[in-house]
Design an enzyme around this catalytic site. Sequence first.
Site, short mmCIF file in Angstrom:
data_model
loop_
_atom_site.label_atom_id
_atom_site.label_comp_id
_atom_site.label_asym_id
_atom_site.label_seq_id
_atom_site.Cartn_x
_atom_site.Cartn_y
_atom_site.Cartn_z
N LYS A 79 0.85 -1.21 0.00
CA LYS A 79 0.00 0.00 0.00
C LYS A 79 0.87 1.25 0.00
O LYS A 79 0.64 2.19 -0.76
CB LYS A 79 -0.88 0.00 1.25
CG LYS A 79 -1.58 1.33 1.53
CD LYS A 79 -2.47 1.29 2.74
CE LYS A 79 -1.75 1.53 4.02
NZ LYS A 79 -1.41 2.92 4.33
N ASN A 80 1.92 1.25 0.84
CA ASN A 80 2.71 2.47 1.01
C ASN A 80 3.76 2.68 -0.07
O ASN A 80 4.47 3.69 -0.06
CB ASN A 80 3.34 2.48 2.41
CG ASN A 80 2.27 2.65 3.48
OD1 ASN A 80 1.12 2.95 3.19
ND2 ASN A 80 2.63 2.39 4.73
N ARG A 83 0.15 14.57 12.94
CA ARG A 83 0.46 14.42 11.51
C ARG A 83 0.64 15.77 10.79
O ARG A 83 -0.03 16.06 9.82
CB ARG A 83 -0.61 13.58 10.81
CG ARG A 83 -1.03 12.31 11.46
CD ARG A 83 0.04 11.25 11.59
NE ARG A 83 0.50 10.70 10.36
CZ ARG A 83 -0.06 9.69 9.70
NH1 ARG A 83 -1.17 9.18 10.17
NH2 ARG A 83 0.47 9.24 8.58
N ARG A 143 -8.63 -0.56 4.84
CA ARG A 143 -7.82 0.47 4.19
C ARG A 143 -6.48 -0.12 3.75
O ARG A 143 -5.89 0.31 2.77
CB ARG A 143 -7.55 1.64 5.15
CG ARG A 143 -8.74 2.48 5.48
CD ARG A 143 -8.36 3.68 6.29
NE ARG A 143 -7.35 4.49 5.61
CZ ARG A 143 -6.92 5.67 6.06
NH1 ARG A 143 -7.38 6.15 7.20
NH2 ARG A 143 -6.02 6.36 5.39
N ASP A 164 4.67 0.60 11.97
CA ASP A 164 3.43 -0.01 11.44
C ASP A 164 3.27 -1.46 11.86
O ASP A 164 2.24 -2.06 11.59
CB ASP A 164 3.42 0.07 9.90
CG ASP A 164 3.21 1.50 9.43
OD1 ASP A 164 3.40 1.75 8.23
OD2 ASP A 164 2.91 2.36 10.26
N CYS A 207 -4.92 12.41 13.44
CA CYS A 207 -5.69 11.16 13.49
C CYS A 207 -5.39 10.52 14.84
O CYS A 207 -4.73 11.10 15.70
CB CYS A 207 -5.31 10.24 12.34
SG CYS A 207 -3.59 9.74 12.42
C1 EPZ Z 1 4.20 6.97 6.20
O1 EPZ Z 1 3.42 8.00 6.78
C2 EPZ Z 1 3.28 5.76 6.13
N1 EPZ Z 1 2.13 6.06 5.29
C3 EPZ Z 1 2.81 5.38 7.53
O2 EPZ Z 1 2.02 4.19 7.42
C4 EPZ Z 1 4.03 5.08 8.40
O3 EPZ Z 1 3.60 4.81 9.72
C5 EPZ Z 1 4.97 6.30 8.40
O4 EPZ Z 1 5.33 6.64 7.04
C6 EPZ Z 1 6.26 6.03 9.18
O5 EPZ Z 1 6.92 4.92 8.65
C7 EPZ Z 1 2.27 6.01 3.94
O6 EPZ Z 1 3.34 5.77 3.41
C8 EPZ Z 1 1.02 6.26 3.13
P1 EPZ Z 1 6.24 10.36 8.36
P2 EPZ Z 1 3.98 9.52 6.82
O7 EPZ Z 1 6.11 11.61 7.58
O8 EPZ Z 1 4.72 9.81 5.58
C9 EPZ Z 1 6.22 13.62 11.73
C10 EPZ Z 1 0.14 2.82 7.71
O9 EPZ Z 1 -0.31 2.27 8.73
N2 EPZ Z 1 6.09 14.59 10.63
O10 EPZ Z 1 7.49 9.53 8.23
O11 EPZ Z 1 2.87 10.40 7.21
C11 EPZ Z 1 4.93 12.82 11.94
O12 EPZ Z 1 4.02 13.55 12.74
C12 EPZ Z 1 0.63 4.25 7.78
O13 EPZ Z 1 0.26 2.25 6.59
C13 EPZ Z 1 6.22 15.96 10.90
O14 EPZ Z 1 6.43 16.35 12.04
O15 EPZ Z 1 5.01 9.40 8.04
C14 EPZ Z 1 5.42 11.57 12.61
O16 EPZ Z 1 5.55 11.79 14.00
C15 EPZ Z 1 0.39 4.87 9.15
N3 EPZ Z 1 6.09 16.84 9.88
C16 EPZ Z 1 6.80 11.35 11.98
O17 EPZ Z 1 7.18 12.61 11.40
C17 EPZ Z 1 5.85 16.44 8.58
O18 EPZ Z 1 5.75 17.30 7.68
C18 EPZ Z 1 6.83 10.29 10.91
O19 EPZ Z 1 5.95 10.70 9.89
C19 EPZ Z 1 5.73 15.05 8.33
C20 EPZ Z 1 5.86 14.15 9.36
#
Ligand code: EPZ
Length: 419
Positions: free
Chosen positions: A22-23, A122, A400, A308, A117
Amino acid sequence: MGEFVVRGGNRLEGAVRINGAKNAALPIMAATIMAHDPVLLHGIPRLRDVDVMIRVLQSVGATVQWASNHDLLIDPRPIQHYVVPSELMQEMRASLFVTGPLLARLGQAQVFQPGGCNIGDRPIDLHVEGLRHLGAVPLEGDGTLLLQCQKLQGADIHLSYPSVGATENIMMAASRAIGDTRIRNAAMEPEIVDLAQFLETMGAVVRGAGTSEIRIVGQEHLCGSEYTIIPDRIEAGTFALATATAGGHVLLKNCLPDHVPGLWGRMREIGVDVREIDAENMEIIAPERYRPASISLHTNPYPGFATDLQPQFMAFLLKVPGVHLISERVFESRLGHARELRRMGAQIVADQRVAMIYGGHSLHGAQVRALDLRAGAALVIAGLIAETPTVIAGREIIERGYENLATRLQGLGADVTLT
Ligand code: EPZ
């Protein structure tokens, strides 16, 4: 809202084929916006999140159709709209991935600030900061964010956190910028590498994906292409943990062992027989019982233990006698499933970031709720060992990220039905 009904006590036996990731699918589908010609993607899973991304692509003008069960044909040529409908942004945060590609194709993109969420706030500051470095000018409105840029310019970007989504958005925009871009402290997940490989099939020049420093040489033109995405490492880990928890012997087909480096060693340490059959198949054999242990686990960006898989691992630890500790270091509040597991008799003490799990005690069924898709998967796993039936509300949330989960678990011998 539909439900999963799980009746525990059955071991899992047999083989299951892991679907496309998915990701990986979501950013790659977004990247097709930048192609000059149609793109054919293979191995795309039939998931609610994929359906939302299809609607996002159609909302900006692309034509999208299923060429077969897991093959998706996307034609970006009719794209002319730069606004992503708010209801789609609210339905799925990953709709944000189209921002960079829309900027590259149309010179502007309007998204709605995705809300938080159950697992955290996020924010999207790293996405905006990275795109601003490439020349985009952000204009904030009432919950909306409009980014405009005549022509993206390559830049040297240092991420303050290795955000997966921000790395992907910047990579995509940079692939159509003028000049070179360097992303430092980039995310290193396998999905980043898969996106880079897809971009290269369109003619992009991306080096270093999978390391913390990625270089992109911008191209004026990206062509159409055909690509097969990687298997879903989180789905593979979920089935492996389900087998380790319920007991049994399961072959995971189309599973790349190297993509979940933090999982297999921990499972072996606890007593699960994890065998790499070959480059694409793994065998999981659960012991009759687990020796007492004291497991301490913390999640981290790749190659650390995947956040995850944290909820599913917590459910597995309920089977292992002893006192265990889980520390969630990626998201600020991704332990809500502990409360739901306690409804099933689980002995867990948790705050926002740390959980103490007292494993080896029996569980009973209960009415519980999937807070996010991975928490929902954890409740299904716990239901496999509960002494009475478990009813999990939020079937749509679990679906999802997991295609035909109930049917596939039934195929392995589990008693899982849907309402
Ligand atoms: C991706 O989300 C995945 N989703 C998530 O999978 C996964 O948990 C996550 O990466 C971490 O591996 C998809 O790929 C669609 P991040 P993403 O940006 O990109 C903070 C699932 O269950 N952050 O690496 O949103 C954020 O709040 C989902 O399949 C900022 O502060 O993750 C978090 O604490 C859930 N500012 C951390 O970074 C930003 O602009 C990691 O988020 C972006 C993120």
